[in-house]
Design an enzyme around this catalytic site. Sequence first.
Site, short mmCIF file in Angstrom:
data_model
loop_
_atom_site.label_atom_id
_atom_site.label_comp_id
_atom_site.label_asym_id
_atom_site.label_seq_id
_atom_site.Cartn_x
_atom_site.Cartn_y
_atom_site.Cartn_z
CB SER A 180 -54.07 -49.98 69.90
OG SER A 180 -55.04 -49.57 70.82
CG HIS A 240 -53.13 -46.78 71.72
ND1 HIS A 240 -54.09 -46.88 70.76
CD2 HIS A 240 -52.28 -45.82 71.31
CE1 HIS A 240 -53.85 -46.00 69.81
NE2 HIS A 240 -52.74 -45.35 70.10
CG ASP A 244 -52.40 -43.26 67.14
OD1 ASP A 244 -51.94 -42.36 66.42
OD2 ASP A 244 -51.96 -43.51 68.28
#
Lengths: 276, 186
Positions: free
Chosen positions: B11, B38, B131
Amino acid sequence: MFEEHLYIGISDLKSLLFSIKMQKGIDFSEYALSSLKRRVENFMKRFHFKDIDELSHKIIKDEYFFELFLKDILVDTTELFRDPEFWIELRRLSFFKFRKLNSFKIFIPDSNSGEDLFSILIMLKNEELIDKSEIVLSSLSKLNIEKIQKATIETKKMEVNIANFEKIYENGNIYDFFQEKGHVVKFKKELLNNVKIIKHNFFSDELSGMYHLILFRNKAIYYNPQLKIKALNILKEHLITGGFIALGIKEQLEYPGSENEFEAISETEKIYKKIF
Amino acid sequence: MAYKYIIIGGSAGSFQTVTRILSSLPKSFNLPVFLCLHRLKHVRAGFVEALSIKSNIKIIEPDDKEFIRQHKAYLAPANYHMYFELGNYIALSTEEPVNHSRPAIDISFASAAYTYRDKLIAILLSGANKDGALGMREVKRQGGLTIVQDPDECQVKTMTASAMSATEIDKILSADKIIEFLVNLK
């Protein structure tokens, strides 16, 4: 910090699906199992089931619980005007045809949320075509039908809906179509006058009518390849020649012979015209 | 151990590392690489192109039901989750975001873990939320190899640190060492 997740195997999942097919007459065996497995696991976790037999027993015995299960495992579209570019293309490619007709029919099969329905209704209203339209939405789930009939959206979800809407209607106001009611917004009832919502098993119940447009976006991603082809074969029989079918932007309309029956009129937005 | 699939999650702060990894893999590198990064939800185009500039292997954003082939990298498309089906094809979904993310790393990692078991290498890079932690735990549980980028090197450590607290990580490596490890895979 992290909760224990519950995991089931593919054989557990298949045995559950087999019971559902035998006892309830709904066949999920040709769904895409990887995502279905996760949704079943999440459902089991939510209702504190320890194993698949316990779940299987409960949903076979308890009709309401089975409806809760269906509601959870059948998936929503998630936002109004998802992929605004698609809606702009759909309007450009199909609406001029609808203008020439006295009436036209739209089908939204196997649907579990109202987002695509509300989106097309807003667009038809804005383009002054709504009175000529007749829309049928079908769903397997009684609870999802009730949810769609209620026609409410949580206010917190409106930010993304508004962003999508404004990409299509720069100076438009989405609240022309909704009323605010506390923590939800409600779709205006008069826009639903020409909409019929039916409980329908797409793969086993008789389907009637011919349609000018079928919105089938991000539905077949939950089917396996064989079931997707079955679905497309059913749908093409209910699409008039010259009518349109739309898939999700990451889906292909492909089956043996499909190139003779459909023409891609928007490759990027996955809008196809039936040519034969 | 013959690993056959690689999955990379990242991310905030991971873009440069991903680009470096992709540009360092030789043309002959034949294992499929899955990328779950992401990304901006409503920006459909441009990411594959940006990642491809220096990459020796072909990067694609798969369609639903796309077969998985060697010599290719598969980037999870914007606003979809990416799963891996038995039968070796990709399945996309529009289910609710997980950890505020769609694509979610947890979903892709757990699905790859289940489908590829001990044939999978999972690599988690820099990122600002947790995540990927549960996904890594699932990779470990299914016998795959877990690697995180050295948190001291990550622009944002939350993601790798969360994974390290969720499960036992096999290797904690700098970006250079991750590249060395991949290039020398037999």
